[in-house]
Design an enzyme around this catalytic site. Structure first.
Site, PDB file in Angstrom:
ATOM      1  N   ASP A 168       0.844  -1.189   0.000  1.00  0.00           N
ATOM      2  CA  ASP A 168       0.000   0.000   0.000  1.00  0.00           C
ATOM      3  C   ASP A 168       0.884   1.246   0.000  1.00  0.00           C
ATOM      4  OD1 ASP A 168      -2.668   1.003  -0.048  1.00  0.00           O
ATOM      5  OD2 ASP A 168      -2.360   1.742   1.978  1.00  0.00           O
ATOM      6  N   HIS A 226      -3.574  13.990   1.134  1.00  0.00           N
ATOM      7  CA  HIS A 226      -3.730  13.092   2.276  1.00  0.00           C
ATOM      8  C   HIS A 226      -2.494  13.126   3.168  1.00  0.00           C
ATOM      9  CE1 HIS A 226      -4.928   9.693   4.698  1.00  0.00           C
ATOM     10  NE2 HIS A 226      -3.853   9.023   4.339  1.00  0.00           N
ATOM     11  N   ARG A 283       0.670  15.610  13.688  1.00  0.00           N
ATOM     12  CA  ARG A 283       1.865  16.329  14.144  1.00  0.00           C
ATOM     13  C   ARG A 283       1.710  17.813  13.823  1.00  0.00           C
ATOM     14  NH1 ARG A 283       3.088  11.645  11.886  1.00  0.00           N
ATOM     15  NH2 ARG A 283       3.249  12.579   9.821  1.00  0.00           N
ATOM     16  N   GLU A 317     -10.423   3.919   4.078  1.00  0.00           N
ATOM     17  CA  GLU A 317      -9.457   4.591   3.203  1.00  0.00           C
ATOM     18  C   GLU A 317      -9.842   4.275   1.767  1.00  0.00           C
ATOM     19  OE1 GLU A 317      -5.334   4.114   3.973  1.00  0.00           O
ATOM     20  OE2 GLU A 317      -5.462   4.963   5.995  1.00  0.00           O
ATOM     21  N   GLU A 336      -9.295   4.052  -1.975  1.00  0.00           N
ATOM     22  CA  GLU A 336      -8.091   3.927  -2.789  1.00  0.00           C
ATOM     23  C   GLU A 336      -8.401   3.259  -4.126  1.00  0.00           C
ATOM     24  OE1 GLU A 336      -4.757   2.147  -0.865  1.00  0.00           O
ATOM     25  OE2 GLU A 336      -5.307   2.857   1.137  1.00  0.00           O
ATOM     26  N   ASP A 363      -8.689   0.261   2.297  1.00  0.00           N
ATOM     27  CA  ASP A 363      -7.641  -0.198   3.213  1.00  0.00           C
ATOM     28  C   ASP A 363      -8.076   0.136   4.640  1.00  0.00           C
ATOM     29  OD1 ASP A 363      -5.144  -1.387   3.758  1.00  0.00           O
ATOM     30  OD2 ASP A 363      -4.234   0.577   4.020  1.00  0.00           O
ATOM     31  N   ARG A 387      -7.253   3.468  13.659  1.00  0.00           N
ATOM     32  CA  ARG A 387      -6.323   4.592  13.824  1.00  0.00           C
ATOM     33  C   ARG A 387      -5.646   4.612  15.194  1.00  0.00           C
ATOM     34  NH1 ARG A 387      -5.164   5.926   8.736  1.00  0.00           N
ATOM     35  NH2 ARG A 387      -7.003   6.579   7.557  1.00  0.00           N
ATOM     36  N   GLN A 438      -3.079   1.824  15.117  1.00  0.00           N
ATOM     37  CA  GLN A 438      -2.034   2.236  14.173  1.00  0.00           C
ATOM     38  C   GLN A 438      -1.125   3.307  14.777  1.00  0.00           C
ATOM     39  OE1 GLN A 438      -3.617   4.002  10.613  1.00  0.00           O
ATOM     40  NE2 GLN A 438      -1.615   4.498   9.767  1.00  0.00           N
ATOM     41  N   LYS A 472      -3.638  -2.175  10.438  1.00  0.00           N
ATOM     42  CA  LYS A 472      -4.004  -2.285   9.026  1.00  0.00           C
ATOM     43  C   LYS A 472      -4.269  -3.727   8.588  1.00  0.00           C
ATOM     44  CE  LYS A 472      -3.088   1.985   7.330  1.00  0.00           C
ATOM     45  NZ  LYS A 472      -3.964   2.778   6.460  1.00  0.00           N
ATOM     46  N   THR A 476      -8.342  -5.725   4.202  1.00  0.00           N
ATOM     47  CA  THR A 476      -8.280  -4.818   3.059  1.00  0.00           C
ATOM     48  C   THR A 476      -9.285  -5.355   2.055  1.00  0.00           C
ATOM     49  OG1 THR A 476      -5.941  -4.313   3.405  1.00  0.00           O
ATOM     50  CG2 THR A 476      -6.847  -3.901   1.202  1.00  0.00           C
ATOM     51  N   GLU A 522      -9.402  12.360   8.228  1.00  0.00           N
ATOM     52  CA  GLU A 522      -9.420  13.713   7.686  1.00  0.00           C
ATOM     53  C   GLU A 522     -10.792  14.370   7.806  1.00  0.00           C
ATOM     54  OE1 GLU A 522      -6.887  13.573   3.777  1.00  0.00           O
ATOM     55  OE2 GLU A 522      -7.644  11.568   4.239  1.00  0.00           O
TER      56      GLU A 522
END
Length: 387
Positions: free
Chosen positions: A106, A113, A122, A174, A176, A209, A213, A216, A229, A233, A334
């Site tokens: 991945d 993103h 951060r 996610e 994708e 995916d 969180r 992770q 993760k 998937t 997000e």
């Protein structure tokens, strides 16, 4: 998503019909076509590739065979009367994982993103990591937990913080694109040049995916994600051949700095695919894949640049697709900005992350011939409680 028609797809179903655990099929407006039975009856040169219980033999056959099969299939699908006798029963067949996933990698190919994630996790630091604009960043996922659309996803458990173990409180989607690789295996030590890279991509699937969180976040210091993760998937049941997306190619976005020579070439082009993410029937996001910073050919070229082998059935994820506006962000990390800004659903409830019982559906369209919009097959999964 507006008016569109289904793009050509090919996959595998199991259930009633001719003997055997599963068979290769293609969806049509009239029903599911038994591709292998039709090819055998017509005594085509490639019938042996289409009578396997998976797409594995077809993936390994390479681009010449793919072109022959797909050209033949297009012609047959245009003649409903001809394929009528080879349609499967309308009930009792179920799509299954269409190919054996050799490896799953991945990537993290979307600039927006990457910037959003950095700002959320951060705040006040650099918008992307120092290496991000120099190469396609990726992690190796778990091939054994790739599942087909329709498979329920059980909420995973894990360490959410020091001394804190239990079901994830931050289950995420996610959105994708997934690239299904094929062709003769590329042995170790032989990198794939970028302008040969797409000869090793059979087709495209939509990919979710799934991510936990909190798990992770705790496990990803200092290394990358694992248990956050690896539990699931999901991919669409039908693979859309890359040739079917011929009208969707677009130039990549501007890059600074310029990539190294092994990442530059004529094949460095993106795909104009517009995705939609729905939770409980509510449209929560419309991510634009044309915004991806790194393109499919670059993913293949970079993956093999150190001499790593490439095998039929390798699956490459683009990473979460996100655009420049909130309604284009492809994850709840997000959309809820790390859990502080809930997303409203049409039933009056809100979400920061997914709840048990939620059904997530990812769909997408892309430009086809004569201005038409073609639809990629969906990926749909429902969240089950932790066990």
């Amino acid at each position: 998503m507006g008016s569109s028609r289904a793009a050509l797809g090919i996959g595998v179903v199991a259930g009633v019909g001719r003997p055997g655990p599963s068979r290769i099929a293609a969806p049509t407006p009239e029903g599911l076509l038994d591709v292998g039975a039709l090819a055998t009856t017509e005594n085509t040169a490639f019938a042996d590739l289409l009578t396997h219980p998976t797409l594995d033999a077809l993936l390994a056959a390479g681009r010449g065979a793919w072109s022959d099969v797909l050209g033949w299939l297009r012609e047959r699908l245009a003649d409903p009367a001809r394929i009528g006798p080879f349609l499967l029963p309308p009930h009792g067949v179920t799509p299954v994982l269409p190919f054996t996933v050799a490896d799953y990698v991945d990537f993290y190919a979307c600039e927006q993103h990457a910037m959003n994630g950095s700002e959320i996790l951060r705040p006040g630091t650099a918008r992307t990591a120092p290496n991000w604009r120099h190469l396609p960043v990726a992690y190796h996922g778990r091939a054994g937990t790739v599942v087909v659309s329709g498979t329920p996803v059980v909420r995973p458990r894990g360490q959410r913080a020091a001394g804190d173990w239990g079901p994830t409180r931050q289950l995420d989607v996610e959105a994708e694109l997934g690239f299904v690789c094929g062709g003769p295996p590329r042995p170790a030590g032989e990198p794939v040049p970028i302008d040969e890279a797409l000869d090793h991509v059979f087709g495209v699937v939509l990919l979710n995916d799934w991510s936990a969180r909190d798990i992770q976040s705790f496990e990803s210091r200092p290394l990358g994600p694992m248990l956050g993760k690896s539990f699931a998937t999901a991919i669409s049941a039908w693979v859309t051949p890359l040739d079917a997306l011929a009208g969707a190619w677009v130039d990549p976005p501007p890059r600074d700095p310029e990539p190294l020579p092994y990442l530059r070439g004529k094949a460095d082009r993106g795909l104009d695919v517009t995705m939609e993410v729905r939770v409980g029937g509510t449209l929560v996001s419309s991510p634009p894949a044309a915004d991806l910073y790194w393109t499919p050919a670059q993913l293949v070229a970079h993956l093999t640049s150190n001499g790593a082998s490439l095998r039929p059935g390798d699956l490459l994820g683009s990473g979460t697709v996100s655009g420049g506006r909130r309604e284009q962000w492809g994850s709840f990390l997000e959309l809820s900005w790390g859990g502080v800004d809930p997303v409203a659903l049409d039933d009056g409830t809100t979400r920061t992350y997914l709840e048990d019982g939620d059904e997530v559906v990812i769909t997408a369209t892309f430009p086809g011939p004569d201005g038409a919009r073609l639809a990629l097959p969906e990926v749909r999964n429902r969240v089950l409680p932790a066990r």
